[in-house]
Motif scaffolding. Structure first.
Motif, PDB file in Angstrom:
ATOM      1  N   ASN A 128       0.578  -1.289   0.078  1.00 47.10           N
ATOM      2  CA  ASN A 128       0.220   0.020   0.044  1.00 47.10           C
ATOM      3  C   ASN A 128       1.022   1.118   0.036  1.00 47.10           C
ATOM      4  O   ASN A 128       2.000   1.326   0.744  1.00 47.10           O
ATOM      5  CB  ASN A 128      -0.897   0.168   1.245  1.00 47.10           C
ATOM      6  CG  ASN A 128      -1.939  -1.132   1.264  1.00 47.10           C
ATOM      7  OD1 ASN A 128      -1.914  -1.729   2.049  1.00 47.10           O
ATOM      8  ND2 ASN A 128      -2.782  -1.245   0.088  1.00 47.10           N
ATOM      9  N   THR A 131      -0.479   8.266   0.560  1.00 49.07           N
ATOM     10  CA  THR A 131      -0.641   9.467  -0.153  1.00 49.07           C
ATOM     11  C   THR A 131      -1.248  10.651   0.643  1.00 49.07           C
ATOM     12  O   THR A 131      -2.121  10.299   1.436  1.00 49.07           O
ATOM     13  CB  THR A 131      -1.366   9.391  -1.471  1.00 49.07           C
ATOM     14  OG1 THR A 131      -2.645   8.812  -1.139  1.00 49.07           O
ATOM     15  CG2 THR A 131      -0.432   8.055  -2.421  1.00 49.07           C
ATOM     16  N   THR A 189     -13.090   2.448  -3.119  1.00 51.19           N
ATOM     17  CA  THR A 189     -12.000   3.227  -3.565  1.00 51.19           C
ATOM     18  C   THR A 189     -12.222   4.538  -4.342  1.00 51.19           C
ATOM     19  O   THR A 189     -11.660   5.514  -4.117  1.00 51.19           O
ATOM     20  CB  THR A 189     -11.024   2.551  -4.116  1.00 51.19           C
ATOM     21  OG1 THR A 189     -10.333   1.318  -3.341  1.00 51.19           O
ATOM     22  CG2 THR A 189      -9.524   3.395  -4.422  1.00 51.19           C
ATOM     23  N   LEU A 193     -11.221   8.219  -3.206  1.00 50.85           N
ATOM     24  CA  LEU A 193      -9.997   8.822  -3.891  1.00 50.85           C
ATOM     25  C   LEU A 193     -10.486  10.260  -4.471  1.00 50.85           C
ATOM     26  O   LEU A 193     -10.101  11.021  -4.333  1.00 50.85           O
ATOM     27  CB  LEU A 193      -9.726   7.982  -5.150  1.00 50.85           C
ATOM     28  CG  LEU A 193      -8.839   8.416  -6.178  1.00 50.85           C
ATOM     29  CD1 LEU A 193      -7.587   9.074  -5.685  1.00 50.85           C
ATOM     30  CD2 LEU A 193      -8.484   7.629  -7.300  1.00 50.85           C
ATOM     31  N   THR A 205      -4.514   5.751   1.567  1.00 48.45           N
ATOM     32  CA  THR A 205      -3.778   4.634   1.391  1.00 48.45           C
ATOM     33  C   THR A 205      -4.404   3.663   0.487  1.00 48.45           C
ATOM     34  O   THR A 205      -5.517   3.395   0.803  1.00 48.45           O
ATOM     35  CB  THR A 205      -3.292   4.120   2.627  1.00 48.45           C
ATOM     36  OG1 THR A 205      -4.436   3.275   3.374  1.00 48.45           O
ATOM     37  CG2 THR A 205      -2.526   5.114   3.681  1.00 48.45           C
ATOM     38  N   ASN A 206      -3.536   2.900  -0.258  1.00 43.70           N
ATOM     39  CA  ASN A 206      -4.298   1.947  -1.277  1.00 43.70           C
ATOM     40  C   ASN A 206      -3.241   1.148  -1.890  1.00 43.70           C
ATOM     41  O   ASN A 206      -1.996   1.944  -1.936  1.00 43.70           O
ATOM     42  CB  ASN A 206      -5.269   2.653  -2.155  1.00 43.70           C
ATOM     43  CG  ASN A 206      -6.412   1.606  -2.698  1.00 43.70           C
ATOM     44  OD1 ASN A 206      -6.031   0.617  -3.248  1.00 43.70           O
ATOM     45  ND2 ASN A 206      -7.550   2.028  -2.156  1.00 43.70           N
ATOM     46  N   LEU A 211      -3.584   4.240  -7.639  1.00 42.96           N
ATOM     47  CA  LEU A 211      -3.267   5.774  -7.295  1.00 42.96           C
ATOM     48  C   LEU A 211      -1.924   6.365  -8.317  1.00 42.96           C
ATOM     49  O   LEU A 211      -1.742   7.429  -8.284  1.00 42.96           O
ATOM     50  CB  LEU A 211      -2.543   5.519  -5.835  1.00 42.96           C
ATOM     51  CG  LEU A 211      -3.374   5.288  -4.647  1.00 42.96           C
ATOM     52  CD1 LEU A 211      -2.758   5.334  -3.307  1.00 42.96           C
ATOM     53  CD2 LEU A 211      -4.840   6.007  -4.719  1.00 42.96           C
ATOM     54  N   ARG A 212      -1.422   5.268  -9.137  1.00 41.07           N
ATOM     55  CA  ARG A 212      -0.218   5.676  -9.922  1.00 41.07           C
ATOM     56  C   ARG A 212      -0.511   6.772 -10.672  1.00 41.07           C
ATOM     57  O   ARG A 212       0.398   7.849 -10.899  1.00 41.07           O
ATOM     58  CB  ARG A 212       0.279   4.622 -10.335  1.00 41.07           C
ATOM     59  CG  ARG A 212       1.494   4.887 -11.298  1.00 41.07           C
ATOM     60  CD  ARG A 212       2.371   3.672 -11.692  1.00 41.07           C
ATOM     61  NE  ARG A 212       1.640   2.750 -12.314  1.00 41.07           N
ATOM     62  CZ  ARG A 212       2.046   1.707 -13.321  1.00 41.07           C
ATOM     63  NH1 ARG A 212       3.583   1.759 -13.430  1.00 41.07           N
ATOM     64  NH2 ARG A 212       1.366   0.882 -13.875  1.00 41.07           N
ATOM     65  N   HIS A 214      -2.676   9.281 -10.631  1.00 48.58           N
ATOM     66  CA  HIS A 214      -2.696  10.493  -9.804  1.00 48.58           C
ATOM     67  C   HIS A 214      -1.521  10.979  -8.968  1.00 48.58           C
ATOM     68  O   HIS A 214      -1.365  12.185  -9.042  1.00 48.58           O
ATOM     69  CB  HIS A 214      -4.150  10.386  -8.926  1.00 48.58           C
ATOM     70  CG  HIS A 214      -5.283   9.756  -9.406  1.00 48.58           C
ATOM     71  ND1 HIS A 214      -6.038  10.624 -10.155  1.00 48.58           N
ATOM     72  CD2 HIS A 214      -5.947   8.632  -9.466  1.00 48.58           C
ATOM     73  CE1 HIS A 214      -6.935   9.837 -10.370  1.00 48.58           C
ATOM     74  NE2 HIS A 214      -7.111   8.826  -9.940  1.00 48.58           N
ATOM     75  N   ILE A 215      -0.754  10.198  -8.733  1.00 45.96           N
ATOM     76  CA  ILE A 215       0.830  10.492  -8.329  1.00 45.96           C
ATOM     77  C   ILE A 215       1.363  11.091  -9.522  1.00 45.96           C
ATOM     78  O   ILE A 215       2.175  12.251  -9.272  1.00 45.96           O
ATOM     79  CB  ILE A 215       1.316   9.428  -7.919  1.00 45.96           C
ATOM     80  CG1 ILE A 215       0.694   8.973  -6.576  1.00 45.96           C
ATOM     81  CG2 ILE A 215       2.788   9.528  -7.297  1.00 45.96           C
ATOM     82  CD1 ILE A 215       1.322   7.389  -6.082  1.00 45.96           C
ATOM     83  N   LEU A 220      -1.937  13.629  -6.512  1.00 43.45           N
ATOM     84  CA  LEU A 220      -1.856  13.110  -5.113  1.00 43.45           C
ATOM     85  C   LEU A 220      -0.066  13.208  -4.835  1.00 43.45           C
ATOM     86  O   LEU A 220       0.519  12.987  -5.932  1.00 43.45           O
ATOM     87  CB  LEU A 220      -2.319  11.421  -4.877  1.00 43.45           C
ATOM     88  CG  LEU A 220      -3.495  11.064  -4.841  1.00 43.45           C
ATOM     89  CD1 LEU A 220      -3.768   9.681  -5.028  1.00 43.45           C
ATOM     90  CD2 LEU A 220      -4.364  11.556  -3.638  1.00 43.45           C
ATOM     91  N   ALA A 222       2.825  11.116  -3.150  1.00 45.04           N
ATOM     92  CA  ALA A 222       3.141   9.974  -2.449  1.00 45.04           C
ATOM     93  C   ALA A 222       4.075  10.148  -1.484  1.00 45.04           C
ATOM     94  O   ALA A 222       5.129  10.688  -1.645  1.00 45.04           O
ATOM     95  CB  ALA A 222       3.596   8.879  -3.349  1.00 45.04           C
TER      96      ALA A 222
END
Length: 326
Positions: A128, A131, A189, A193, A205-206, A211-212, A214-215, A220, A222
């Motif tokens: 996980n 973020t 999720t 999110l 957290t996920n 999430l990638r 958005h990172i 987001l 990280a």
């Protein structure tokens, strides 16, 4: 022998043992099989399960039919397998949330995850990622801890629901920091999110895969991967061990389980087919895209020990934080 070398030998050894186990005239499997996934179609559990079912089916010479049985935090689908015939033809895609954590936080669970299941094998884990919304003025776990300690009102973290992996990881972070943090549960999720991206909640957290994007876009930030080492798909994000928080370890893991009492030779054959599938480069690439770090178990019993150890660890968090699904 180094760990990586050992893991490359496991699938070949397992396949050999599986063939030996069925060499005494038993025809197994001789008809289609069923993998129960305790979630609706389309999520990460469903994707992982279908990749594994396709590969195992090819190696066993039979179709593995996917049955999505969502509901009650994974309990409905898991119960189907607990009550299924003990013949090796029905097995479960179990996960850290749907199988293990739900058994700790749900008020009524109609099975025992140790007594009523026979482990087949471990698939791997998706560590996980912790973020924050970029408006939160922190860039490290230490800065997040300091902010959490002085925040009034407390900072908040979103999760896909009460008793999920995201909920317990947030509770573990709060315990480790020694700071109060507000839990904001959602129905999945997606909505969690959405609110973190909008800045209505500070932390999410996920697993890395959802999430990638958005990172990468900056939606987001990280702070760390809740794991002993960095993730290949997020090489610039430090691990929590690197960041000085070795207690904060959490992943969404996957494995296969059959009903307890399934003949050992059939469990061994399924284990061999699973490990042979995990050794396939195409399967490895597809699971890596989902953020899953593949780690086949040398024997079904090794997966069983992992379940027991993980249950003891999360039971401490549940007990200390009084988490209970309603």
């Amino acid at each position: 022998m180094q760990r990586r070398t050992a893991l490359t030998l496991i699938p070949a050894l397992s396949a050999m043992l599986g063939h030996q186990a069925l060499a005494q005239g038993e025809a197994f499997p001789d008809r289609p099989m069923r993998m129960v996934i305790p979630f609706a179609a389309g999520g990460s559990n469903d994707i992982v399960g279908r990749v594994i079912a396709e590969g195992m089916g090819a190696r066993l010479g039979q179709t593995i039919v996917i049955e999505n049985r969502g509901g009650a935090g994974g309990i409905l689908g898991t119960e189907v397998v607990a009550r299924a015939p003990k013949d090796g033809y029905t097995f479960l895609l179990g996960g850290s949330g749907s199988f293990l954590i739900s058994s700790l936080v749900q008020p009524r669970v109609p099975y025992d995850i140790i007594r009523d299941f026979a482990p087949i094998g471990f698939i791997g884990a998706a560590p996980n990622v912790i973020t924050v919304n970029p408006g939160v003025p922190v860039h490290s776990m230490a800065e997040l801890r300091d902010l959490a300690k002085r925040a009034d009102p407390p900072i908040s973290y979103a999760s896909p629901g009460v008793g999920t992996t995201g909920h317990l990881l947030g509770a573990l972070i709060s315990l480790t920091f020694g700071a109060e943090m507000d839990h904001v549960p959602y129905r999945g999720t997606g909505p969690a999110l959405t609110d973190v991206l909008a800045g209505r909640v500070q932390i999410l957290t996920n697993a890395a895969a959802p999430l990638r994007p958005h990172i990468a876009s900056g939606g987001l930030r990280a702070l760390a991967v809740a794991a002993p080492r960095r993730l290949a798909i997020l090489p610039d994000v430090p691990s929590t061990v690197e960041a000085g928080f070795p207690e904060i370890i959490s992943s969404t893991w996957y494995g296969l389980l059959a009903p307890a009492g399934t003949p050992t030779r059939r469990v061994t054959a399924l284990h061999a087919a699973l490990n042979a599938t995990l050794a396939d480069p195409t399967v490895q690439n597809r699971l890596t895209e989902e953020g899953v770090e593949i780690e086949p178990s040398a024997a079904p019993q090794d997966f069983g020990r992992l379940i027991e150890e993980d249950r003891q660890r999360w039971q401490q968090v549940v007990t200390r934080t009084h988490i209970r699904a309603e």
